[in-house]
Scaffold this motif. Structure first.
Motif, mmCIF file in Angstrom:
data_model
loop_
_atom_site.group_PDB
_atom_site.id
_atom_site.type_symbol
_atom_site.label_atom_id
_atom_site.label_comp_id
_atom_site.label_asym_id
_atom_site.label_seq_id
_atom_site.Cartn_x
_atom_site.Cartn_y
_atom_site.Cartn_z
ATOM 1 N N GLY A 37 -6.856 28.014 32.350
ATOM 2 C CA GLY A 37 -6.809 26.439 32.615
ATOM 3 C C GLY A 37 -8.118 25.966 32.856
ATOM 4 N N ASP A 38 -8.285 24.970 33.379
ATOM 5 C CA ASP A 38 -9.467 23.767 33.287
ATOM 6 C C ASP A 38 -10.054 23.587 34.635
ATOM 7 O OD1 ASP A 38 -9.252 23.530 30.392
ATOM 8 O OD2 ASP A 38 -8.020 21.747 30.903
ATOM 9 N N SER A 39 -9.618 24.291 35.746
ATOM 10 C CA SER A 39 -9.908 24.007 37.095
ATOM 11 C C SER A 39 -11.140 24.805 37.603
ATOM 12 C CB SER A 39 -9.012 23.816 37.977
ATOM 13 O OG SER A 39 -8.173 25.207 38.065
ATOM 14 N N VAL A 40 -11.355 26.099 36.840
ATOM 15 C CA VAL A 40 -12.291 27.127 37.354
ATOM 16 C C VAL A 40 -13.216 27.328 36.330
ATOM 17 C CG1 VAL A 40 -12.543 29.455 38.146
ATOM 18 C CG2 VAL A 40 -10.759 28.185 38.573
ATOM 19 N N ASN A 41 -14.633 27.367 36.526
ATOM 20 C CA ASN A 41 -15.642 27.511 35.717
ATOM 21 C C ASN A 41 -16.149 28.970 35.974
ATOM 22 O OD1 ASN A 41 -17.876 27.819 34.174
ATOM 23 N ND2 ASN A 41 -18.806 25.783 34.904
ATOM 24 N N PRO A 42 -16.004 29.957 34.845
ATOM 25 C CA PRO A 42 -16.195 31.417 35.049
ATOM 26 C C PRO A 42 -17.874 31.521 35.284
ATOM 27 C CG PRO A 42 -15.634 30.945 32.951
ATOM 28 C CD PRO A 42 -14.986 29.778 33.792
ATOM 29 N N TRP A 43 -18.589 30.420 34.787
ATOM 30 C CA TRP A 43 -20.097 30.709 34.759
ATOM 31 C C TRP A 43 -20.666 30.360 36.208
ATOM 32 C CZ3 TRP A 43 -22.831 32.834 31.189
ATOM 33 C CH2 TRP A 43 -22.308 32.891 29.788
ATOM 34 N N ASP A 44 -19.915 29.450 36.950
ATOM 35 C CA ASP A 44 -20.277 29.499 38.394
ATOM 36 C C ASP A 44 -20.227 30.769 39.249
ATOM 37 O OD1 ASP A 44 -20.597 26.578 37.925
ATOM 38 O OD2 ASP A 44 -18.791 26.118 38.686
ATOM 39 N N SER A 56 -5.229 33.197 41.050
ATOM 40 C CA SER A 56 -4.476 32.611 40.804
ATOM 41 C C SER A 56 -4.584 32.278 39.191
ATOM 42 C CB SER A 56 -3.997 31.147 41.257
ATOM 43 O OG SER A 56 -3.634 31.695 42.578
ATOM 44 N N GLU A 57 -5.806 32.145 38.938
ATOM 45 C CA GLU A 57 -6.134 31.788 37.392
ATOM 46 C C GLU A 57 -6.564 32.878 36.397
ATOM 47 O OE1 GLU A 57 -7.317 28.810 40.501
ATOM 48 O OE2 GLU A 57 -7.687 30.546 40.319
ATOM 49 N N SER A 58 -6.559 34.249 37.076
ATOM 50 C CA SER A 58 -6.518 35.392 36.432
ATOM 51 C C SER A 58 -7.440 36.207 37.090
ATOM 52 C CB SER A 58 -7.374 35.260 34.920
ATOM 53 O OG SER A 58 -7.252 36.611 34.233
ATOM 54 N N GLU A 70 -16.300 30.028 44.971
ATOM 55 C CA GLU A 70 -17.434 29.251 44.441
ATOM 56 C C GLU A 70 -17.260 28.319 43.113
ATOM 57 O OE1 GLU A 70 -21.155 27.374 44.562
ATOM 58 O OE2 GLU A 70 -20.172 28.541 46.231
ATOM 59 N N ALA A 71 -16.451 29.471 42.222
ATOM 60 C CA ALA A 71 -16.148 28.755 41.103
ATOM 61 C C ALA A 71 -14.638 27.910 40.998
ATOM 62 C CB ALA A 71 -15.759 29.898 39.975
ATOM 63 N N GLY A 72 -14.252 27.857 42.172
ATOM 64 C CA GLY A 72 -13.028 26.837 42.421
ATOM 65 C C GLY A 72 -11.571 27.672 42.192
ATOM 66 N N ALA A 73 -11.642 29.120 42.391
ATOM 67 C CA ALA A 73 -10.417 29.813 42.181
ATOM 68 C C ALA A 73 -9.866 29.968 43.829
ATOM 69 C CB ALA A 73 -10.682 31.248 41.531
ATOM 70 N N GLU A 74 -8.486 30.400 43.412
ATOM 71 C CA GLU A 74 -7.752 30.718 44.543
ATOM 72 C C GLU A 74 -7.367 32.195 44.477
ATOM 73 O OE1 GLU A 74 -3.198 29.901 46.095
ATOM 74 O OE2 GLU A 74 -3.901 28.552 44.317
ATOM 75 N N VAL A 75 -8.024 33.075 45.573
ATOM 76 C CA VAL A 75 -7.817 34.346 45.534
ATOM 77 C C VAL A 75 -6.620 34.836 45.996
ATOM 78 C CG1 VAL A 75 -8.994 36.559 46.821
ATOM 79 C CG2 VAL A 75 -10.480 34.733 46.105
ATOM 80 N N ARG A 76 -5.849 35.722 45.201
ATOM 81 C CA ARG A 76 -4.678 36.249 45.769
ATOM 82 C C ARG A 76 -4.554 37.675 46.205
ATOM 83 N NH1 ARG A 76 -0.532 32.795 46.120
ATOM 84 N NH2 ARG A 76 -0.851 31.006 44.387
ATOM 85 N N GLU A 77 -5.399 38.581 45.571
ATOM 86 C CA GLU A 77 -5.585 40.242 46.066
ATOM 87 C C GLU A 77 -7.040 40.628 45.546
ATOM 88 O OE1 GLU A 77 -3.096 41.781 47.070
ATOM 89 O OE2 GLU A 77 -1.212 40.545 46.741
ATOM 90 N N VAL A 78 -7.195 41.447 46.581
ATOM 91 C CA VAL A 78 -8.647 42.155 46.578
ATOM 92 C C VAL A 78 -8.436 43.616 46.525
ATOM 93 C CG1 VAL A 78 -10.945 42.083 47.485
ATOM 94 C CG2 VAL A 78 -9.743 40.188 47.430
ATOM 95 N N VAL A 79 -9.195 44.509 45.690
ATOM 96 C CA VAL A 79 -9.200 45.780 45.772
ATOM 97 C C VAL A 79 -10.600 46.208 45.285
ATOM 98 C CG1 VAL A 79 -8.147 47.909 44.719
ATOM 99 C CG2 VAL A 79 -6.629 46.087 45.075
#
Length: 125
Positions: free
Chosen positions: A85-92, A62-64, A37-46
């Motif tokens: 970076g500027d592409s993902v908004n953590p508040w979202d 990818s963005e943290s 929803e925030a525009g991030a690219e998911v890499r790993e999930v634990v």
């Protein structure tokens, strides 16, 4: 003018649904969806379910990252969302989780991470 490499939001989410916060699969799905929803690219999930209750987990993007620990017995979730970076908004992501945890309210603080004085020193991510 100082620039930062990233934004780190520390969210305190209160009044959440016990049933949601105590369900590893639900918490994992909501955290992944919050990242998307925030525009991030998911890499790993634990994620891990504790006994008798509680869930902890990390969504590496990818963005943290997004991280969580829940206390279902008191309806509380501690969430941190760190984005570079500027592409993902953590508040979202934080607002998405607050809504989907059926929370009463959220308080949050944002920190700038990796402050650099010269923008040429910043790594473009």
């Amino acid at each position: 003018m100082a620039n930062s490499l990233g934004r780190h939001v520390l969210a305190e989410i209160y009044g959440c649904s016990f049933d949601i916060l105590n369900d590893r699969e639900k918490v994992e799905a909501l955290m992944v969806n919050a990242a998307l929803e925030a525009g991030a690219e998911v890499r790993e999930v634990v994620f891990h379910k504790f006994s008798p209750q509680g869930v902890s987990g990390v969504v590496v993007i990818s963005e943290s990252h997004l991280a969580i620990h829940t206390w279902p017995e008191i309806g509380y979730a501690a969430v941190d969302v760190f984005t570079c970076g500027d592409s993902v908004n953590p508040w979202d992501a934080c607002n998405y989780l607050t809504d989907h945890f059926e929370a009463g309210h959220m308080t949050a603080t944002e920190m700038k991470r990796g402050i650099v004085e010269d923008p040429k020193e910043a790594v473009n991510i």
